[in-house]
Each structure stands twice: as structure tokens, then as C-alpha cells.
Enzyme design. Structure first.
Site, PDB file in Angstrom:
ATOM      1  CE  LYS A  49       6.078   4.321   1.385  1.00 26.44           C
ATOM      2  NZ  LYS A  49       5.510   3.871   1.422  1.00 26.44           N
ATOM      3  CD  GLN A  93       2.982   3.424   4.299  1.00 24.49           C
ATOM      4  OE1 GLN A  93       3.564   3.956   3.733  1.00 24.49           O
ATOM      5  NE2 GLN A  93       3.072   2.335   4.902  1.00 24.49           N
ATOM      6  CG  ASP A 116       2.136   1.428  -3.425  1.00 26.22           C
ATOM      7  OD1 ASP A 116       3.530   1.542  -3.279  1.00 26.22           O
ATOM      8  OD2 ASP A 116       2.124   1.787  -2.179  1.00 26.22           O
TER       9      ASP A 116
END
Ligand code: NAD
Length: 281
Positions: A49, A93, A116
Site C-alpha cells: 500500500k 491494518q 477503508d
């Protein structure tokens, strides 16, 4: 023979356009990622990422916390990032270490920085058919693939295997919002094959190797494989037995190179979109 849905290629095109737009910005968008613990797969995901962000001109910050970090430490990092005007997107994460309350952590991210799209504010907007600040990345990637290949959704029966907050649930709402008839299957579904055989569009997000074979799909179905599993030889594979399903399907995604690259692409797009919302562009 099915047409291959080339997520890698589509993602590359989208990211090139994004990179061109970012190039002309004086102040660059910034993505902050919090990773806690030593999960090797998570470390690989975070690195890729960061690399992708930097490639297209997005600033990236990675905050690493030890496996034994406390709930309070993570919440403090989120508080700091929420209040840092130079940070546009915050990603935690997953999975977090077992002793951490993940739900509380995700709920503390300011929804306008929830890159997200997993905050209840954003998921709630998706579920109610209104506009969130950010849609969850993997479902967005799937919707963009369907759009790119001109695969119509309206009036068609979409069957989704998997009901996670990350993939199955938000995707079901996003397809419903596009007028699909949606059925969700999960580990307690008793007649999986009976249902999947009715699908015009079948999405498998279960994380079970060879879960979907040719007997489970309708002639000319569109098959989207979200699963990421390891084979005995260490190579990646999806949930779909690709070579058995491919001759019967009309479209199919490969693993790797299908949905995966679109997820990271959606993350970059979300970072840029949040930057624009925050800067009222
Ligand atoms: P999860 O474990 O949270 O959810 C899996 C879902 O599948 C559950 O709802 C479960 O009920 C269902 N399920 C499991 N076994 C089943 C079975 N035999 N029959 C029917 N349903 C079954 O997982 P997740 O986070 O949603 O991820 C699912 C898969 O997708 C994993 O392999 C993950 O690695 C992968 N994934 C890929 C991407 C990507 O970008 N390609 C992104 C996210 C997740």
C-alpha cells in the site's frame, strides 16, 4: 470460454489517471496506516500500500506498534491522526492482535478520514442507499470492474458467498443500490449449490480453496473471485476452481490479478476523494 476480467490492467489505468491528477496538486494527499503486531501477511500488505501510494504521488505514513500494544495506545494514535490536518486517510491494518477491541478502534476513526469505509457511519450510508464519505475498498473494486466491462447489474441475480463487513455485506448493498436482486450465502447456508446455480453474477468471498466448481454455476454466469488462499506449492489461488468454471462462465476474474489490484486501487482513489472532500475541492 469466459472473457477474463483483468483487474490488474484496469487498476493500472485508473491509477495512471489518478497519478496525473495528483501531479498538479501543490499539497499532496496523505494516507496514514497503523499496523500493530508482526503478522507477516499484514506487513506485506502495508508495504505494498505504501509503495503504491508513493508511486502515484500520495504521501504515506506507516505507524508500527508492537504486538503487545494497548487499546489506549492505538486509540491515541487515531486521535492524533484525526486531528492532524495534513492526514487525509487513516487505515488500521486488520487483523489487530487478539486482545484489541477492533470494533472500538474502527469506530474512533473520524468518518471523513475513514479511507477503508469500515466506520458504521460510512457502512450505514452504504446500507441505506445514501452517499458515504468512502465506500469499502474491495466491494468498490468489484463494482468498478463490472462497470469497466459493461456488465449490467440491474435486474440481475447477484449471489454473494460471504457476509463479512469487509466484503460480503457492503457489496450486497452496493449491488442492491444498483438494482440487482441480491442473495447472501455464508457458512451456515445449507443449500449453497442450489442458490449459486441461480446466480447471473456470482461473487465468492469465503476464503475457501475450490469452494466453487462448474457444477455450482449457471451457464454464462459472471464469476468474481475475491478469495485469497495458499496452495500447497505456496502459490496464491482464489475460492473458484478456475479451470473447471472458466469454460462455463461468461466472465471470470483470475487470482492473482483480478480483484486484489482493484482493492488497492480503490484505497488510493478513496484517499484522493477524502482529500478533495476535506479541502472542499
Ligand atoms: P471472513 O473470514 O471475514 O468471511 C468469510 C465469509 O465466508 C464468512 O461470512 C463465512 O460465513 C463465509 N464462508 C466461509 N466458508 C464458507 C463456506 N464453505 N460456504 C459458504 N460461506 C462460507 O473473510 P473476508 O475478510 O470477507 O475475506 C474473504 C476472502 O477474501 C479471504 O480469502 C480474504 O483473504 C479475501 N480478501 C481478498 C481481498 C482482495 O482484495 N482480493 C480483500 C479482502 C479479502
Amino acid at each position: 470460454m469466459a472473457k477474463l476480467i483483468e483487474g490488474k490492467l484496469v487498476a493500472k489505468k485508473i491509477l495512471e489517471n489518478l497519478s496525473d491528477e495528483i501531479l498538479f496538486l501543490e499539497k499532496k494527499p496523505c494516507l496514514a496506516v497503523i499496523i500493530a503486531g508482526n503478522d507477516p501477511a499484514s506487513k506485506i500488505y502495508v508495504n505494498s500500500k505504501k509503495k503504491k501510494a508513493e508511486e502515484i504521488g500520495i504521501k504515506s505514513i506507516v505507524i508500527e506498534l508492537p504486538e503487545n500494544c494497548t487499546q489506549q495506545e492505538i486509540l491515541e494514535k487515531i486521535y492524533t491522526l484525526n486531528n492532524d490536518e495534513s492526514v487525509n486517510g487513516i487505515l488500521v491494518q486488520l487483523p489487530l492482535p487478539a486482545h484489541i477491541n477492533t470494533k472500538e478502534v474502527l469506530e474512533k476513526i473520524n468518518p471523513i478520514k475513514d479511507v477503508d469505509g469500515l466506520h458504521p457511519y460510512n457502512l450505514g450510508h452504504v446500507a441505506s442507499g445514501s452517499k458515504p464519505y468512502a465506500h469499502p475498498c474491495t466491494p468498490t473494486g468489484i463494482v468498478r470492474l463490472l462497470e469497466y466491462y459493461d456488465i449490467s447489474v440491474s435486474g440481475r441475480h447477484a449471489v454473494i458467498i460471504g457476509r463479512s463487513n469487509l466484503v460480503g455485506r457492503p457489496l450486497s448493498y452496493m449491488l442492491l443500490n444498483q438494482n440487482a436482486t441480491v442473495t447472501i450465502c455464508h457458512s451456515k447456508t445449507t443449500n449453497l449449490q442450489e442458490i449459486t446455480k441461480q446466480a447471473d453474477i456470482l461473487v465468492s468471498a469465503a476464503g475457501r480453496k475450490n469452494l466453487v466448481n462448474a457444477d455450482m454455476i449457471k451457464e454464462k454466469a459472471v464469476v468474481i473471485d475475491v478469495g485469497i488462499n495458499r496452495q500447497e506449492d505456496g502459490k496464491l489461488c482464489g475460492d473458484v476452481d478456475f479451470w473447471s468454471v472458466e469454460p462455463k462462465a461468461s466472465y471470470i476474474t483470475p487470482v492473482p490479478g483480478g480483484v486484489g489490484p482493484m482493492t488497492i486501487c480503490s484505497l488510493m482513489q478513496n484517499t484522493f476523494d477524502l482529500y478533495k472532500i476535506q479541502n472542499k475541492i
